[in-house]
Design a protein around this motif. Structure first.
Motif, PDB file in Angstrom:
ATOM      1  N   SER A 177       0.845  -1.191   0.000  1.00 12.57           N
ATOM      2  CA  SER A 177       0.000   0.000   0.000  1.00 12.57           C
ATOM      3  C   SER A 177       0.884   1.245   0.000  1.00 12.57           C
ATOM      4  CB  SER A 177      -0.898   0.002   1.244  1.00 12.57           C
ATOM      5  OG  SER A 177      -0.109   0.133   2.423  1.00 12.57           O
ATOM      6  N   SER A 178       0.280   2.394  -0.217  1.00 12.36           N
ATOM      7  CA  SER A 178       1.056   3.630  -0.233  1.00 12.36           C
ATOM      8  C   SER A 178       1.676   3.911   1.134  1.00 12.36           C
ATOM      9  CB  SER A 178       0.174   4.808  -0.665  1.00 12.36           C
ATOM     10  OG  SER A 178      -0.998   4.890   0.117  1.00 12.36           O
ATOM     11  N   SER A 179       0.969   3.597   2.206  1.00 14.54           N
ATOM     12  CA  SER A 179       1.541   3.809   3.539  1.00 14.54           C
ATOM     13  C   SER A 179       2.717   2.868   3.786  1.00 14.54           C
ATOM     14  CB  SER A 179       0.465   3.609   4.618  1.00 14.54           C
ATOM     15  OG  SER A 179      -0.056   2.291   4.579  1.00 14.54           O
ATOM     16  N   GLN A 180       2.635   1.673   3.251  1.00 11.60           N
ATOM     17  CA  GLN A 180       3.764   0.739   3.380  1.00 11.60           C
ATOM     18  C   GLN A 180       4.966   1.223   2.575  1.00 11.60           C
ATOM     19  OE1 GLN A 180       1.529  -2.817   2.216  1.00 11.60           O
ATOM     20  NE2 GLN A 180       1.926  -3.712   4.244  1.00 11.60           N
ATOM     21  N   TRP A 181       4.727   1.789   1.403  1.00 12.54           N
ATOM     22  CA  TRP A 181       5.833   2.325   0.620  1.00 12.54           C
ATOM     23  C   TRP A 181       6.511   3.486   1.333  1.00 12.54           C
ATOM     24  CZ3 TRP A 181       8.510  -0.221  -2.499  1.00 12.54           C
ATOM     25  CH2 TRP A 181       7.975  -1.101  -3.435  1.00 12.54           C
ATOM     26  N   ILE A 182       5.741   4.287   2.054  1.00 10.45           N
ATOM     27  CA  ILE A 182       6.335   5.377   2.840  1.00 10.45           C
ATOM     28  C   ILE A 182       7.277   4.803   3.897  1.00 10.45           C
ATOM     29  CG2 ILE A 182       5.873   7.257   4.446  1.00 10.45           C
ATOM     30  CD1 ILE A 182       5.079   7.946   1.602  1.00 10.45           C
ATOM     31  N   LYS A 183       6.848   3.713   4.549  1.00  7.95           N
ATOM     32  CA  LYS A 183       7.702   3.061   5.542  1.00  7.95           C
ATOM     33  C   LYS A 183       8.972   2.524   4.909  1.00  7.95           C
ATOM     34  CE  LYS A 183       3.986   1.686   8.716  1.00  7.95           C
ATOM     35  NZ  LYS A 183       3.274   0.541   9.343  1.00  7.95           N
ATOM     36  N   VAL A 184       8.857   1.982   3.704  1.00  8.01           N
ATOM     37  CA  VAL A 184      10.024   1.471   2.995  1.00  8.01           C
ATOM     38  C   VAL A 184      11.003   2.609   2.708  1.00  8.01           C
ATOM     39  CG1 VAL A 184      10.828   0.455   0.826  1.00  8.01           C
ATOM     40  CG2 VAL A 184       8.831  -0.498   1.993  1.00  8.01           C
ATOM     41  N   LEU A 185      10.492   3.731   2.246  1.00  8.73           N
ATOM     42  CA  LEU A 185      11.350   4.883   1.956  1.00  8.73           C
ATOM     43  C   LEU A 185      12.089   5.336   3.212  1.00  8.73           C
ATOM     44  CD1 LEU A 185       8.939   6.980  -0.318  1.00  8.73           C
ATOM     45  CD2 LEU A 185      10.933   5.659  -1.066  1.00  8.73           C
ATOM     46  N   GLN A 186      11.383   5.395   4.323  1.00 11.90           N
ATOM     47  CA  GLN A 186      12.013   5.801   5.584  1.00 11.90           C
ATOM     48  C   GLN A 186      13.087   4.803   6.006  1.00 11.90           C
ATOM     49  OE1 GLN A 186       8.398   5.968   7.877  1.00 11.90           O
ATOM     50  NE2 GLN A 186       8.131   8.174   7.568  1.00 11.90           N
ATOM     51  N   LYS A 187      12.812   3.541   5.827  1.00 12.50           N
ATOM     52  CA  LYS A 187      13.761   2.487   6.201  1.00 12.50           C
ATOM     53  C   LYS A 187      15.026   2.579   5.366  1.00 12.50           C
ATOM     54  CE  LYS A 187      13.825  -2.585   6.845  1.00 12.50           C
ATOM     55  NZ  LYS A 187      12.967  -3.798   6.783  1.00 12.50           N
ATOM     56  N   LEU A 188      14.886   2.773   4.063  1.00  9.50           N
ATOM     57  CA  LEU A 188      16.044   2.870   3.179  1.00  9.50           C
ATOM     58  C   LEU A 188      16.861   4.118   3.475  1.00  9.50           C
ATOM     59  CD1 LEU A 188      14.421   1.789  -0.222  1.00  9.50           C
ATOM     60  CD2 LEU A 188      15.762   0.375   1.347  1.00  9.50           C
ATOM     61  N   ALA A 189      16.180   5.242   3.676  1.00  7.11           N
ATOM     62  CA  ALA A 189      16.890   6.498   3.936  1.00  7.11           C
ATOM     63  C   ALA A 189      17.674   6.428   5.237  1.00  7.11           C
ATOM     64  CB  ALA A 189      15.900   7.662   3.973  1.00  7.11           C
ATOM     65  N   SER A 190      17.102   5.800   6.253  1.00  8.50           N
ATOM     66  CA  SER A 190      17.766   5.732   7.559  1.00  8.50           C
ATOM     67  C   SER A 190      19.003   4.846   7.529  1.00  8.50           C
ATOM     68  CB  SER A 190      16.792   5.226   8.629  1.00  8.50           C
ATOM     69  OG  SER A 190      16.427   3.878   8.396  1.00  8.50           O
ATOM     70  N   HIS A 191      19.148   4.049   6.462  1.00  9.83           N
ATOM     71  CA  HIS A 191      20.328   3.184   6.327  1.00  9.83           C
ATOM     72  C   HIS A 191      21.291   3.694   5.262  1.00  9.83           C
ATOM     73  CE1 HIS A 191      17.874   0.409   8.719  1.00  9.83           C
ATOM     74  NE2 HIS A 191      18.996  -0.216   8.999  1.00  9.83           N
ATOM     75  N   GLY A 192      21.129   4.939   4.838  1.00  8.98           N
ATOM     76  CA  GLY A 192      22.133   5.574   3.998  1.00  8.98           C
ATOM     77  C   GLY A 192      21.926   5.518   2.505  1.00  8.98           C
ATOM     78  N   VAL A 193      20.810   4.979   2.027  1.00  6.69           N
ATOM     79  CA  VAL A 193      20.560   4.967   0.586  1.00  6.69           C
ATOM     80  C   VAL A 193      20.463   6.405   0.083  1.00  6.69           C
ATOM     81  CG1 VAL A 193      18.918   4.323  -1.219  1.00  6.69           C
ATOM     82  CG2 VAL A 193      19.423   2.721   0.643  1.00  6.69           C
ATOM     83  N   ALA A 194      21.144   6.688  -1.036  1.00  7.96           N
ATOM     84  CA  ALA A 194      21.193   8.056  -1.570  1.00  7.96           C
ATOM     85  C   ALA A 194      20.321   8.247  -2.793  1.00  7.96           C
ATOM     86  CB  ALA A 194      22.642   8.424  -1.921  1.00  7.96           C
ATOM     87  N   ASP A 195      20.166   7.185  -3.569  1.00 14.92           N
ATOM     88  CA  ASP A 195      19.588   7.302  -4.906  1.00 14.92           C
ATOM     89  C   ASP A 195      18.429   6.332  -5.045  1.00 14.92           C
ATOM     90  OD1 ASP A 195      20.383   8.305  -7.872  1.00 14.92           O
ATOM     91  OD2 ASP A 195      19.756   6.209  -7.965  1.00 14.92           O
ATOM     92  N   ILE A 196      17.261   6.850  -5.438  1.00 13.34           N
ATOM     93  CA  ILE A 196      16.070   6.025  -5.577  1.00 13.34           C
ATOM     94  C   ILE A 196      15.525   6.156  -7.002  1.00 13.34           C
ATOM     95  CG2 ILE A 196      13.621   5.879  -4.944  1.00 13.34           C
ATOM     96  CD1 ILE A 196      15.251   4.547  -2.908  1.00 13.34           C
ATOM     97  N   THR A 197      15.208   5.005  -7.607  1.00  7.81           N
ATOM     98  CA  THR A 197      14.502   4.993  -8.884  1.00  7.81           C
ATOM     99  C   THR A 197      13.107   4.432  -8.648  1.00  7.81           C
ATOM    100  OG1 THR A 197      16.510   4.733 -10.199  1.00  7.81           O
ATOM    101  CG2 THR A 197      14.444   4.030 -11.212  1.00  7.81           C
ATOM    102  N   ILE A 198      12.105   5.157  -9.120  1.00  9.54           N
ATOM    103  CA  ILE A 198      10.711   4.747  -8.940  1.00  9.54           C
ATOM    104  C   ILE A 198      10.153   4.341 -10.295  1.00  9.54           C
ATOM    105  CG2 ILE A 198       8.412   5.584  -8.368  1.00  9.54           C
ATOM    106  CD1 ILE A 198       9.647   7.228  -6.163  1.00  9.54           C
ATOM    107  N   THR A 199       9.643   3.115 -10.351  1.00  8.90           N
ATOM    108  CA  THR A 199       9.184   2.578 -11.628  1.00  8.90           C
ATOM    109  C   THR A 199       7.937   1.739 -11.423  1.00  8.90           C
ATOM    110  OG1 THR A 199       9.928   1.319 -13.567  1.00  8.90           O
ATOM    111  CG2 THR A 199      10.717   0.561 -11.423  1.00  8.90           C
ATOM    112  N   GLY A 200       7.518   1.007 -12.466  1.00 12.56           N
ATOM    113  CA  GLY A 200       6.365   0.152 -12.402  1.00 12.56           C
ATOM    114  C   GLY A 200       6.591  -1.079 -13.261  1.00 12.56           C
TER     115      GLY A 200
END
Length: 411
Positions: A138-161
């Motif tokens: 869900s969109s709320s779960q994707w927000i949690k994923v983004l927070q999790k990745l950012a807190s571990h130092g990920v710099a670059d995100i590609t959003i696709t389908g």
């Protein structure tokens, strides 16, 4: 050179040290250029960034290591440094960001497939997109994923389908990603973009948009199965560019359109794109029956790219052709699993978009579990589609701040 092209190529660096179990890399989180450092090099980089003085750094090192290093010798060492200009220009006048882990392989870049849903059904789609998976996040779960990745130092995100913008609360997701990461790359087929959506992405400031154009008007519309799709996608690419959003045009090349690369580059220049990239059709998903191009076809593509560079190199970046079937070399950045992850719409993490071997689930497993050396080695052994992961050869461990085992003191 266009203003957008200057913006794309002249951004100020954002340096970080990213640790891995076998060593460390010095990374520019904006350009995503990086290179490996020795343990000694990592320590020197951190010291130099902290005190902003080659003279002080040389003296600190001399005191700590009992190794005589003069300011001149350290400057000479920096002359062979890929980021020498940054050191010399004083751009390292603040402590370096520290990310990664010395026990697990944490990524610096991730691709997120928000949904498998798509408004097209292209015959060469590696993901076989069209219908959403039954258990998509869900969109709320994707927000949690983004927070999790950012807190571990990920710099670059590609959003696709699929087509990512079909995801519920897509604008909230893209705005959140923009706030959490240095770079956000959005992949789209370029259809059905409203004015307010383009305006939002323009205001965010760190989002680039890749739009797919796969030949001239008739070829593109035939491949995409959408009459008028060529004109609409190019028009929306131009709207993004006019709103100061960096636009990349991507062309999936195959036996049907390989003669039209030059024409697509010309259209890319006309709409104000800053980058053009041509890639081969990958024979997975719905493209599994596609035949590889002949060597003559590939040479035809290379010649078109060379001719286009001669004509438009001052207006657009034209990336080199990559022959995925013949090129045995790879860079660390394309090394799947060890520095980059692909996260499917159902939360499964794989080394890359064409590989089904799972490293874990991004919501159910910790980053450390997913990036464990054991799981990555297993993925390397089991990988069927991804050729890059099988070629990974890690160097011997060379970490900074290690202390040689001291001789035992006899009583």
């Amino acid at each position: 050179m266009s203003k957008l092209l200057e913006t794309a190529t002249n951004t100020s660096p954002e340096f970080a040290i990213h640790f891995q179990p076998h060593g460390a890399i010095l990374l520019d989180r904006k350009s995503m250029f990086y290179f490996r450092l020795s343990g000694r090099g990592t320590e020197l980089a951190l010291m130099l960034a902290k005190n902003n003085s080659v003279q002080k750094t040389a003296r600190i090192w001399e005191i700590l290591s009992k190794e005589k290093v003069s300011e001149e010798e350290l400057n000479n060492e920096l002359d062979s440094h890929p980021f020498t200009s940054a050191w010399k220009k004083g751009l390292l006048n603040h402590p370096l960001m520290i990310t990664g882990s010395t026990e697990y392989y944490l990524p610096i870049s991730c691709t997120l497939q928000l949904t498998n849903m798509c408004n097209l059904k292209c015959p060469f789609c590696y993901a076989s997109s069209g219908k959403p998976y039954p258990d998509e996040l869900s969109s709320s779960q994707w927000i949690k994923v983004l927070q999790k990745l950012a807190s571990h130092g990920v710099a670059d995100i590609t959003i696709t389908g699929g087509e990512a913008k079909l995801t519920k609360n897509f604008l909230k997701i893209i705005a959140t990603a923009s706030s959490l990461f240095t770079n956000v790359n959005l992949f789209s087929n370029g259809l059905n973009w409203r004015d307010d959506e383009i305006e939002l992405i323009s205001h965010l400031g760190n989002v680039s948009v890749q739009i797919s154009i796969d030949g001239n008007s008739s070829t593109h519309d035939k491949l995409r199965g959408r009459e008028g799709g060529f004109s609409e996608s190019l028009k929306n690419a131009e709207r993004f560019a006019q709103s100061s959003v960096p636009v990349l045009i991507a062309m999936t090349v195959n036996q049907l359109n390989y003669k039209e690369v030059y024409e697509v580059i010309e259209k890319s220049v006309e709409v104000g794109a800053v980058v053009f990239r041509a890639g081969q059709t990958i024979p997975v998903g719905r493209a599994s029956e596609y035949q590889d191009m002949t060597s003559e076809m590939k040479e035809k593509v290379k010649q078109q790219l060379a001719d286009a560079k001669k004509r438009w190199s001052d207006q657009i970046i034209i990336m080199d052709w990559e022959d995925h079937h013949q090129n045995d070399s790879l860079t660390d950045f394309c090394t799947p699993g060890f520095l980059s992850w692909y996260i499917r719409a159902d939360g499964q993490v794989t080394p890359c978009q064409i590989e089904d071997t799972s490293l874990g689930n991004v919501l159910k497993n910790s980053m450390q579990e997913i990036g464990s050396p054991e799981r990555l080695m297993q993925a390397k052994r089991l990988a069927k589609q991804c050729r890059c992961i099988g070629k990974i050869e890690l160097p011997e461990a060379d970490l900074p701040f290690t202390i040689q085992k001291e001789a035992e003191v006899k009583p």
